[in-house]
Write an enzyme that holds these catalytic residues in place. Structure first.
Site, short mmCIF file in Angstrom:
data_model
loop_
_atom_site.label_atom_id
_atom_site.label_comp_id
_atom_site.label_asym_id
_atom_site.label_seq_id
_atom_site.Cartn_x
_atom_site.Cartn_y
_atom_site.Cartn_z
N SER A 82 52.89 19.96 43.86
CA SER A 82 52.50 19.30 45.10
C SER A 82 53.15 17.93 45.24
O SER A 82 53.48 17.26 44.25
CB SER A 82 50.98 19.15 45.17
OG SER A 82 50.54 18.17 44.26
N GLU A 106 60.47 18.90 42.53
CA GLU A 106 60.59 19.94 43.56
C GLU A 106 59.21 20.10 44.14
O GLU A 106 58.32 20.68 43.49
CB GLU A 106 61.14 21.23 42.94
CG GLU A 106 61.75 22.17 43.95
CD GLU A 106 60.72 23.11 44.56
OE1 GLU A 106 60.22 22.78 45.66
OE2 GLU A 106 60.42 24.13 43.95
N LEU A 107 59.01 19.59 45.35
CA LEU A 107 57.66 19.40 45.87
C LEU A 107 57.39 20.29 47.09
O LEU A 107 57.88 21.40 47.17
CB LEU A 107 57.44 17.92 46.18
CG LEU A 107 57.77 16.97 45.03
CD1 LEU A 107 57.61 15.53 45.46
CD2 LEU A 107 56.90 17.27 43.81
N CYS A 114 57.66 28.04 47.72
CA CYS A 114 57.98 26.70 48.22
C CYS A 114 58.78 26.74 49.52
O CYS A 114 58.61 25.88 50.39
CB CYS A 114 58.75 25.91 47.17
SG CYS A 114 57.82 25.59 45.66
#
Length: 477
Positions: A231, A250-251, A284
Site C-alpha cells: 500500500s 511498488e505501491l 496492482c
C-alpha cells in the site's frame, strides 16, 4: 490429521516458533498450516546472518550465481503443479491463473540467471575534459549488501522472484518477509534455493505480523536496500524511515484504459474483461477505470457487461473457474461499502454489486463520478467503471486526475494519437493497444506519484540493487 506447523528459515535452518497462527484458505476457510510468528529478536538474528553471509555472496563468481538461479528455476519447473496447487489454496487464485503465475516465476528466475552474467560497466573517455589526459577511467557495479524484501499476497511466487532473482544475481543477501496470507510460497522457494546451492544465510525467510516486524526490518542500519510491494500508506512510512538507504516501492494504482472510436470493440472486449477481473481484481495494475469514446460507449458497455456475466465464479480448484474468493472477509466489506456509496451518489450497477459466499461478484459500474472511491482510490477488487468521453485530451486529463500513476493503456489505430497519449499520460508505463494489466518480466516496471519509487524488471532491479563504482588509473607520470 494433525495440522503441520511451518517454521521460519534462518541461516539455512528451519525453526518452529512457540507462537503461530492458523493459515486458512480464502475460499472455504480450511486450515492449511500453522505458521510460525517471528519476533523482533528473530529479525535481528536474520539480518545478522544475512550480513555475515554477504561476505560469501559478494565473492561468488557470476557463473555460480547464475547456476544457483538456473537450478532453482529448474526445480520449480519440475514441481510446478505442486506449486500451483499450493498457490491456489493459500491465495484463492483460480488454478489456471495459478499455473500461469508459476510459469512466469520460472521465466523470471531464468531472466535473473542470465542477468547475473551481464552486470558490467563502461569505459570513460577521460581526455574528453582538460586535465584528463593520460588517464583511463572505467566503472563496475558492486553488490549493495543485505536487502530486505517485503512482499504482498497477490503474486506470492512471482513478486518474490522479482526481489530474490535480481538480489541473488547481483551477489546480495536477502531477508524476505512474505505476506501473512501467503507464506507457504516463500517457504517453498527457500527450500528450492537451499537445494540449488545458495549459501546458508543468503536467504532468510521471516513469517508473522507485518505490524510487529516492520520497524525491526526497515530500521536496521545493516540493511542497505529495502524493496517493498504494498500500500501507498505503508510505502510512505518505509520511505520516511529508510534515510539515505536505497528503496524501491511498488505501491497503489487505479489503472485506466482509453478506448478510441476507431477500435473494433468486439476484438478487445474479452481482453478488457480479463484485465478487470483476473484474480478478482487483486492486481496492482488491474483495469479499474475504462474511458470509452461516446460514439461507441453504449455498445461497448453492453458487450462488456454481457461478457462479464459469462464469467464462472467459485472454487479456485475447479479448472473452469475464472474468479474466486477475495483474500479476506474485511476486503469484501470494504469494497461493498464503496460500491454502495457510489450507487447512493448516482452510479448504476451494470452487473454484480454483491457477494456470494466468499466471492464478490464481478461488478461493472456506470455513471461514475471522479470523486467516488471506486474511481479515485485503489479498488483492488473485481469492480470496474466505464465512463464516456468526447475528445482524447479529455480522456487523458481524466486518466491523469489521480494520485496514482503505474500503468495506463490506450487502444487506437492512429500512431500520432498513440504517441500523443504516451507523452501526455502521467504514468510509469503506457501500454498501447493492450490493457494496462499487461506485464512481462524483463520490462521496466514501476510508477510515478503515489504509485511508487524505483523500477523492477530484472535488469533494472539489478541496477537498483548494486552500487556503481568509478576507477581512474593514471597511465602517465
Amino acid at each position: 490429521m494433525e495440522t503441520v506447523t511451518k517454521g521460519i528459515f534462518i541461516n539455512g535452518l528451519w525453526e518452529v516458533k512457540e507462537r503461530s497462527y492458523a493459515l486458512r484458505a480464502p475460499y472455504d476457510g480450511k486450515v492449511l498450516a500453522n505458521i510460525s510468528k517471528a519476533d523482533a529478536g528473530d529479525v535481528d538474528r536474520a539480518i545478522a546472518g544475512a550480513h555475515r553471509a554477504f561476505e560469501t555472496m559478494r565473492k561468488l563468481p557470476a557463473h555460480q550465481r547464475s547456476r544457483i538461479l538456473q537450478q532453482a528455476a529448474l526445480q520449480l519447473r519440475e514441481r510446478k503443479e505442486e506449486a500451483a496447487l499450493l498457490l491456489s489454496q493459500e491465495a484463492g487464485k483460480p488454478i489456471r491463473t495459478a499455473r500461469a503465475e508459476i510459469e512466469r516465476t520460472i521465466t523470471t528466475y531464468e531472466f535473473a540467471a542470465e542477468e547475473a552474467k551481464r552486470i558490467n560497466g563502461e569505459t570513460i573517455p577521460m581526455d574528453a575534459a582538460p586535465g584528463g589526459e593520460g588517464r583511463l577511467g572505467f566503472t563496475w557495479r558492486e553488490p549493495i549488501g543485505t536487502v530486505v524484501a517485503i512482499c504482498p499476497f497477490n503474486f506470492p511466487f512471482n513478486l518474490v522472484a522479482h526481489k530474490l532473482g535480481p538480489a541473488i544475481a547481483a551477489g546480495n543477501t536477502v531477508v524476505l518477509k512474505p505476506a501473512e496470507q501467503t507464506p507457504l510460497s516463500a517457504l517453498f522457494m527457500a527450500e528450492l534455493f537451499q537445494k540449488a546451492g545458495l549459501p546458508d544465510g543468503a536467504l532468510q525467510v521471516i513469517t508473522g505480523s507485518g505490524r510487529e516486524l516492520g520497524d525491526a526490518l526497515v530500521e536496521d542500519e545493516r540493511v542497505k536496500k529495502i524493496t517493498f510491494t504494498g500500500s501507498s500508506e505503508v510505502g510512505k512510512q518505509i520511505k520516511a524511515k529508510a534515510g539515505l538507504r536505497k528503496v524501491t516501492l511498488e505501491l497503489g494504482s487505479n489503472s485506466g484504459l482509453i478506448i478510441e472510436p476507431d477500435v473494433p470493440i468486439d476484438k478487445i472486449i474479452p481482453r478488457c474483461v480479463e484485465g478487470a477481473f483476473s484474480f478478482a481484481g487483486q492486481v496492482c495494475i488491474s483495469l479499474q477505470r475504462i474511458y470509452v469514446h461516446e460514439s461507441i460507449y453504449k455498445p461497448f458497455a453492453e458487450q462488456f457487461i454481457a461478457k462479464t456475466e459469462q464469467l464462472k465464479v467459485g472454487d479456485p480448484s475447479d479448472e473452469l473457474t475464472d474468479l474466486s474468493a477475495m483474500i479476506h472477509e474485511r476486503e469484501m466489506h470494504r469494497i461493498d461499502s464503496w460500491v454502495q456509496e457510489a450507487v447512493e451518489a448516482g452510479a448504476t450497477i451494470g452487473c454484480g454489486g454483491r457477494r456470494e459466499g466468499s466471492v464478490y461478484l464481478p461488478t461493472v459500474l456506470l455513471h461514475v463520478k471522479r470523486e467516488m472511491s471506486v474511481s479515485c482510490r485503489e479498488v483492488f477488487a473485481p469492480v470496474v467503471s466505464i465512463v464516456p468521453y468526447k475528445e482524447l485530451d479529455e480522456a487523458i486529463e481524466m486518466v491523469n486526475d489521480s494520485v496514482y500513476g503505474l500503468n495506463v493503456g490506450i487502444y487506437t489505430q492512429h500512431l500520432n494519437k498513440a504517441f500523443h497519449a504516451a507523452r501526455e499520460i502521467q504514468a510509469g508505463g503506457v501500454i498501447v493497444n493492450d490493457i494496462p494489466t499487461f506485464r512481462v518480466d524483463h520490462m521496466p516496471y514501476g510508477g510515478v506519484k503515489e504509485s511508487g519509487y524505483g523500477r523492477e524488471g530484472i535488469k533494472y532491479a539489478v541496477q537498483e540493487m548494486t552500487e556503481l563504482k568509478f576507477v581512474s588509473i593514471k597511465t602517465q607520470f
